[in-house]
Design a protein around this motif. Structure first.
Motif, PDB file in Angstrom:
ATOM      1  N   ILE A   1      42.049  48.004   8.711  1.00 53.30           N
ATOM      2  CA  ILE A   1      40.926  47.137   9.273  1.00 53.30           C
ATOM      3  C   ILE A   1      41.144  46.608  10.572  1.00 53.30           C
ATOM      4  CG2 ILE A   1      39.493  45.980   8.437  1.00 53.30           C
ATOM      5  CD1 ILE A   1      39.451  46.180   5.929  1.00 53.30           C
ATOM      6  N   VAL A   2      42.101  45.739  10.113  1.00 60.03           N
ATOM      7  CA  VAL A   2      42.898  44.665  11.691  1.00 60.03           C
ATOM      8  C   VAL A   2      43.133  45.581  12.591  1.00 60.03           C
ATOM      9  CG1 VAL A   2      44.008  43.001  12.272  1.00 60.03           C
ATOM     10  CG2 VAL A   2      43.431  43.103   9.360  1.00 60.03           C
ATOM     11  N   SER A   3      43.933  46.830  11.942  1.00 57.57           N
ATOM     12  CA  SER A   3      44.157  48.255  13.549  1.00 57.57           C
ATOM     13  C   SER A   3      42.784  48.561  14.737  1.00 57.57           C
ATOM     14  CB  SER A   3      45.017  49.049  12.976  1.00 57.57           C
ATOM     15  OG  SER A   3      45.329  49.542  14.348  1.00 57.57           O
ATOM     16  N   ASP A   4      42.513  48.877  13.421  1.00 56.72           N
ATOM     17  CA  ASP A   4      40.691  49.428  14.002  1.00 56.72           C
ATOM     18  C   ASP A   4      40.064  48.167  15.104  1.00 56.72           C
ATOM     19  OD1 ASP A   4      40.891  51.762  12.435  1.00 56.72           O
ATOM     20  OD2 ASP A   4      40.255  52.162  11.015  1.00 56.72           O
ATOM     21  N   GLN A   5      39.827  47.112  14.362  1.00 59.70           N
ATOM     22  CA  GLN A   5      39.236  46.099  15.473  1.00 59.70           C
ATOM     23  C   GLN A   5      39.783  45.661  16.793  1.00 59.70           C
ATOM     24  OE1 GLN A   5      39.484  41.710  12.995  1.00 59.70           O
ATOM     25  NE2 GLN A   5      37.058  41.961  13.852  1.00 59.70           N
ATOM     26  N   LEU A   6      41.026  45.791  16.300  1.00 64.28           N
ATOM     27  CA  LEU A   6      41.887  45.118  17.632  1.00 64.28           C
ATOM     28  C   LEU A   6      41.960  46.531  18.947  1.00 64.28           C
ATOM     29  CD1 LEU A   6      44.677  43.266  16.330  1.00 64.28           C
ATOM     30  CD2 LEU A   6      43.260  42.330  16.456  1.00 64.28           C
ATOM     31  N   LYS A   7      41.533  47.711  18.085  1.00 62.09           N
ATOM     32  CA  LYS A   7      41.636  48.700  18.781  1.00 62.09           C
ATOM     33  C   LYS A   7      40.282  48.401  20.047  1.00 62.09           C
ATOM     34  CE  LYS A   7      40.921  54.036  19.529  1.00 62.09           C
ATOM     35  NZ  LYS A   7      41.628  55.277  18.381  1.00 62.09           N
ATOM     36  N   ASP A   8      39.278  48.424  18.961  1.00 64.46           N
ATOM     37  CA  ASP A   8      37.643  48.128  19.690  1.00 64.46           C
ATOM     38  C   ASP A   8      37.141  46.822  20.724  1.00 64.46           C
ATOM     39  OD1 ASP A   8      37.133  50.528  18.444  1.00 64.46           O
ATOM     40  OD2 ASP A   8      36.031  48.836  16.609  1.00 64.46           O
ATOM     41  N   ARG A   9      38.494  45.798  20.199  1.00 66.61           N
ATOM     42  CA  ARG A   9      38.487  44.556  20.810  1.00 66.61           C
ATOM     43  C   ARG A   9      39.054  45.205  22.527  1.00 66.61           C
ATOM     44  NH1 ARG A   9      36.731  40.049  20.290  1.00 66.61           N
ATOM     45  NH2 ARG A   9      37.367  38.161  21.663  1.00 66.61           N
ATOM     46  N   VAL A  10      40.375  45.643  22.640  1.00 67.32           N
ATOM     47  CA  VAL A  10      40.907  46.155  23.089  1.00 67.32           C
ATOM     48  C   VAL A  10      40.378  47.147  24.367  1.00 67.32           C
ATOM     49  CG1 VAL A  10      42.752  47.622  24.307  1.00 67.32           C
ATOM     50  CG2 VAL A  10      43.915  45.917  22.500  1.00 67.32           C
ATOM     51  N   ILE A  11      39.113  47.991  24.128  1.00 64.12           N
ATOM     52  CA  ILE A  11      38.642  48.841  24.071  1.00 64.12           C
ATOM     53  C   ILE A  11      37.507  48.090  25.350  1.00 64.12           C
ATOM     54  CG2 ILE A  11      37.199  50.647  24.750  1.00 64.12           C
ATOM     55  CD1 ILE A  11      38.573  51.816  22.780  1.00 64.12           C
ATOM     56  N   LYS A  12      37.307  47.029  24.648  1.00 63.36           N
ATOM     57  CA  LYS A  12      36.140  46.383  24.826  1.00 63.36           C
ATOM     58  C   LYS A  12      36.309  45.141  26.531  1.00 63.36           C
ATOM     59  CE  LYS A  12      32.723  42.384  23.525  1.00 63.36           C
ATOM     60  NZ  LYS A  12      32.191  41.781  22.604  1.00 63.36           N
ATOM     61  N   PHE A  13      37.836  44.318  26.380  1.00 63.01           N
ATOM     62  CA  PHE A  13      37.968  43.998  27.638  1.00 63.01           C
ATOM     63  C   PHE A  13      38.708  44.145  28.665  1.00 63.01           C
ATOM     64  CE2 PHE A  13      42.419  43.650  25.395  1.00 63.01           C
ATOM     65  CZ  PHE A  13      43.395  43.100  26.304  1.00 63.01           C
ATOM     66  N   MET A  14      39.138  45.642  28.441  1.00 61.72           N
ATOM     67  CA  MET A  14      39.700  46.260  29.419  1.00 61.72           C
ATOM     68  C   MET A  14      39.022  47.535  29.505  1.00 61.72           C
ATOM     69  SD  MET A  14      43.293  45.955  29.182  1.00 61.72           S
ATOM     70  CE  MET A  14      43.858  47.254  30.023  1.00 61.72           C
ATOM     71  N   ASN A  15      37.116  47.077  29.609  1.00 61.39           N
ATOM     72  CA  ASN A  15      35.901  47.643  30.622  1.00 61.39           C
ATOM     73  C   ASN A  15      35.636  46.573  30.623  1.00 61.39           C
ATOM     74  OD1 ASN A  15      37.230  50.683  29.932  1.00 61.39           O
ATOM     75  ND2 ASN A  15      35.825  50.586  28.133  1.00 61.39           N
ATOM     76  N   SER A  16      36.057  45.929  30.549  1.00 64.44           N
ATOM     77  CA  SER A  16      35.232  44.341  31.772  1.00 64.44           C
ATOM     78  C   SER A  16      35.963  43.877  31.912  1.00 64.44           C
ATOM     79  CB  SER A  16      34.315  44.185  30.215  1.00 64.44           C
ATOM     80  OG  SER A  16      34.876  43.536  29.211  1.00 64.44           O
ATOM     81  N   ASP A  17      36.768  42.937  31.039  1.00 60.03           N
ATOM     82  CA  ASP A  17      37.623  41.687  32.446  1.00 60.03           C
ATOM     83  C   ASP A  17      39.249  42.519  32.838  1.00 60.03           C
ATOM     84  OD1 ASP A  17      34.971  40.185  32.169  1.00 60.03           O
ATOM     85  OD2 ASP A  17      36.119  38.712  30.162  1.00 60.03           O
ATOM     86  N   GLY A  18      38.860  42.645  31.729  1.00 60.46           N
ATOM     87  CA  GLY A  18      40.660  43.819  32.118  1.00 60.46           C
ATOM     88  C   GLY A  18      41.839  42.564  31.629  1.00 60.46           C
ATOM     89  N   LEU A  19      42.534  42.932  32.163  1.00 60.34           N
ATOM     90  CA  LEU A  19      44.136  42.314  32.454  1.00 60.34           C
ATOM     91  C   LEU A  19      43.768  40.861  33.153  1.00 60.34           C
ATOM     92  CD1 LEU A  19      46.487  45.008  32.839  1.00 60.34           C
ATOM     93  CD2 LEU A  19      45.402  43.712  30.432  1.00 60.34           C
ATOM     94  N   GLU A  20      44.412  39.806  32.800  1.00 61.12           N
ATOM     95  CA  GLU A  20      43.779  39.133  34.119  1.00 61.12           C
ATOM     96  C   GLU A  20      45.308  38.738  34.517  1.00 61.12           C
ATOM     97  OE1 GLU A  20      41.175  35.616  33.068  1.00 61.12           O
ATOM     98  OE2 GLU A  20      39.481  37.426  32.460  1.00 61.12           O
ATOM     99  N   PHE A  21      45.530  37.805  35.837  1.00 62.08           N
ATOM    100  CA  PHE A  21      47.507  37.411  36.103  1.00 62.08           C
ATOM    101  C   PHE A  21      47.470  37.106  37.335  1.00 62.08           C
ATOM    102  CE2 PHE A  21      46.896  41.687  36.621  1.00 62.08           C
ATOM    103  CZ  PHE A  21      47.832  41.887  38.217  1.00 62.08           C
ATOM    104  N   ASN A  22      48.108  36.091  37.526  1.00 66.44           N
ATOM    105  CA  ASN A  22      48.487  35.755  38.541  1.00 66.44           C
ATOM    106  C   ASN A  22      49.785  34.958  38.879  1.00 66.44           C
ATOM    107  OD1 ASN A  22      48.606  34.328  41.079  1.00 66.44           O
ATOM    108  ND2 ASN A  22      46.836  32.902  40.345  1.00 66.44           N
ATOM    109  N   ILE A  23      50.776  36.064  39.543  1.00 70.34           N
ATOM    110  CA  ILE A  23      52.072  35.743  39.394  1.00 70.34           C
ATOM    111  C   ILE A  23      52.764  35.538  40.410  1.00 70.34           C
ATOM    112  CG2 ILE A  23      52.407  36.741  36.973  1.00 70.34           C
ATOM    113  CD1 ILE A  23      52.844  39.294  38.296  1.00 70.34           C
ATOM    114  N   SER A  24      53.399  34.842  40.642  1.00 69.01           N
ATOM    115  CA  SER A  24      54.180  35.167  42.380  1.00 69.01           C
ATOM    116  C   SER A  24      55.357  34.703  41.892  1.00 69.01           C
ATOM    117  CB  SER A  24      53.591  33.718  42.871  1.00 69.01           C
ATOM    118  OG  SER A  24      53.904  33.327  43.904  1.00 69.01           O
ATOM    119  N   ALA A  25      56.881  34.498  42.362  1.00 65.46           N
ATOM    120  CA  ALA A  25      57.960  34.871  43.288  1.00 65.46           C
ATOM    121  C   ALA A  25      58.419  34.807  44.434  1.00 65.46           C
ATOM    122  CB  ALA A  25      58.419  35.596  42.205  1.00 65.46           C
ATOM    123  N   PRO A  26      59.845  34.770  45.150  1.00 68.35           N
ATOM    124  CA  PRO A  26      59.996  34.458  46.404  1.00 68.35           C
ATOM    125  C   PRO A  26      60.815  36.075  46.287  1.00 68.35           C
ATOM    126  CG  PRO A  26      61.600  33.333  45.324  1.00 68.35           C
ATOM    127  CD  PRO A  26      60.716  33.177  44.101  1.00 68.35           C
TER     128      PRO A  26
END
Length: 521
Positions: free
Chosen positions: A45-70
């Protein structure tokens, strides 16, 4: 990965808190009052719910990051997420498993995504900025979680590590940017491969871990039952993770809130006159998602404290009984053709004319619970005293012993609450000492039987009306449950579904979006 290290360091403190909680609430090495088992089947049950959640955020906000290095001593590279260009949700899959002795694991596989990122290259000659697609194929993300008692004495599931196995990770610069940045692109590609977990993990942590943490094994270590009674969920040891199930062993004693008084009502500690009996939990998979195995300890300790508050003592009299018809039966004198105590026992009316009978019973020991196959019996031993009230004086004319057998009928389990109705099944009167001729064991049993039908069973059925609250270890919509009595234990099994995936919503009247599924930003 500093954020991962901080979580791991925090968990060492959590382990200390677990030990502290056990020292305060549980006796190490003793038998559990009840055991919770979350079976591998529940994780689907949890696995299916998390799958739906990943699809939802990947199709909207996507991955959020801000990385920096020399990249070199004189060049600094910064990459910020912008938006998702494409995500292959058909190939993406989600699964959960139990990692023996470590925790639970969620794995997202075949993550194929392309996102647009903005970049900045700061050199001694100036700053170069632009946008670049970032893509990775057949990437796997694994979250490993552990459950323990946190600093607030609350059982909680939280993240230990996040691992990313990325394939074909590429910054797809345009031809013009590739020419301009030719000297730096190899360094940039190497940098993004080394920091892929910083790119991926924060978003998966923010979106998935709150759901896991709130839905699975999120409970305080005690809970209020009804009136002044409570139940202790403290663990006898760490959460046990095996291939097929997650097992938690709880102290499981019920207790009453402390209050000062005198005599039998003075409650000054949580000690019981008995210890929890050995509880042998079956090792075979029950075929259900969640199992609770209860010894007689939880119910026995609840009944013990109810007895301390005299919940099994009774008085039948004009003042105590809200039943006008019954009050008439208590009279020692009544009109011609009427039935009352004086007509049932003529010697009573002769010896105590113009009076009313008062019957009182009080327990002489705490209730005892015996569990057998298909049967739960509670033994209650009482002393019965009968008086006649004549104007301003009361005279006792009878004492006796009474042993009652009480059954728990209609057991059910709903929303992690065990319900049932207590019913006096049979009783035995003995040691009758009476000042009135004609009142013996047989006649007294006849009287008690009538009172049981009229009053006592109605009251007894309400004793556990609010039920026994068990810890909410798996916060999903219940579909089915079964309660069975076995030798020396009660077995409760239940199956669940995620609200938006349930085959029927008849029992789910709450149609609002669940708080746990809405992560506040």
């Amino acid at each position: 990965m500093i954020w991962v290290l901080l979580v791991i360091l925090g968990l060492s403190n959590v382990t200390q808190q677990q030990s502290l909680a056990n020292s305060l609430f549980a006796e190490e090495g003793k038998s559990p009052g009840f055991v919770t088992r979350i079976n591998k089947k529940a994780l689907s049950i949890v696995s299916d719910q998390l799958k739906d959640r990943v699809i939802k955020f990947m199709n909207s906000d996507g991955l959020e990051f801000n990385i920096s290095a020399p990249l070199t001593n004189q060049v600094r590279f910064t990459l910020r997420s912008s938006r998702i260009i494409s995500f292959d949700e058909l190939l993406f899959d989600s699964s959960m498993s139990i990692v023996p002795q470590k925790g639970i694991s969620w794995t997202g596989t075949n993550i194929n995504v392309t996102l647009l990122a903005s970049f900045s290259l700061l050199t001694t000659q100036g700053e170069i900025t632009g946008n670049v697609p970032l893509s990775f194929d057949k990437t796997n993300v694994e979250l490993l979680l552990w459950t323990g008692v946190n600093g607030d004495g609350h059982l909680k599931t939280d993240l230990i590590t996040c691992k990313v196995a990325a394939n074909n990770l590429q910054l797809q610069f345009s031809q013009a940017d590739s020419t301009l940045l030719a000297n730096y692109i190899p360094h940039m590609q190497n940098f993004i491969r080394q920091t892929v977990e910083q790119v991926v993990c924060p978003s998966f942590h923010a979106e998935l871990v709150p759901v896991l943490s709130n839905r699975i094994m999120n409970t305080p270590l005690s809970a209020s039952l009804f009136e002044q009674y409570f139940i202790n969920y403290a663990l006898l040891g760490p959460v046990e993770f095996s291939n097929q199930a997650i097992t938690l062993k709880h102290r499981g004693n019920s207790f009453g809130i402390l209050r000062q008084g005198s005599g039998r009502t003075r409650l000054n500690d949580f000690r019981l006159p008995y210890r929890s009996p050995p509880l042998q939990v079956p090792t075979a998979d029950s075929g259900h998602m969640i199992d609770f195995y209860l010894s007689n300890y939880t119910l026995s300790s609840l009944l013990f404290w109810m007895d301390q508050y005299r919940k099994f003592d009774y008085e039948i009299s004009r003042q105590a009984t809200n039943n006008s018809a019954l009050v008439g039966y208590l009279k020692t004198d009544c009109g011609t053709g009427d039935i009352c105590a004086g007509t049932l026992f003529p010697a009573l009316g002769t010896r105590f004319p113009g009076g009313e009978v008062v019957i009182k019973s009080h327990t002489v020991s705490y209730p005892r619970v015996v569990l057998k196959k298909n049967n739960m019996t509670i033994y209650i031993d009482s002393r019965v005293d009968a008086f006649v009230q004549q104007q301003d004086r009361s005279r006792r004319f009878l004492t006796a012993s009474m042993n009652a057998e009480v059954k728990l009928d209609k057991p059910s389990f709903k929303d992690f609450v065990l319900h049932g109705e207590l019913r006096i099944d049979k009783f035995k009167v003995s040691d009758v000492a009476s000042l009135v001729d004609g009142i013996d064991e047989g006649s007294l049993e006849f009287l008690v039987n009538a009172l049981t039908e009229l009053i006592l069973n109605e009251d007894m059925a309400k004793k556990l009306k609010s039920g026994i609250q068990l810890p909410i270890m798996f916060d999903y919509t219940q579909q089915a449950a079964n309660v069975s009595f076995e030798d020396d234990m009660v077995h409760i099994s239940a199956d669940f579904c995620a609200t938006d995936r349930c085959s029927t919503t008849a029992d789910n009247k709450d149609t609002d979006v669940d708080y746990y599924d809405t992560v506040q930003g």
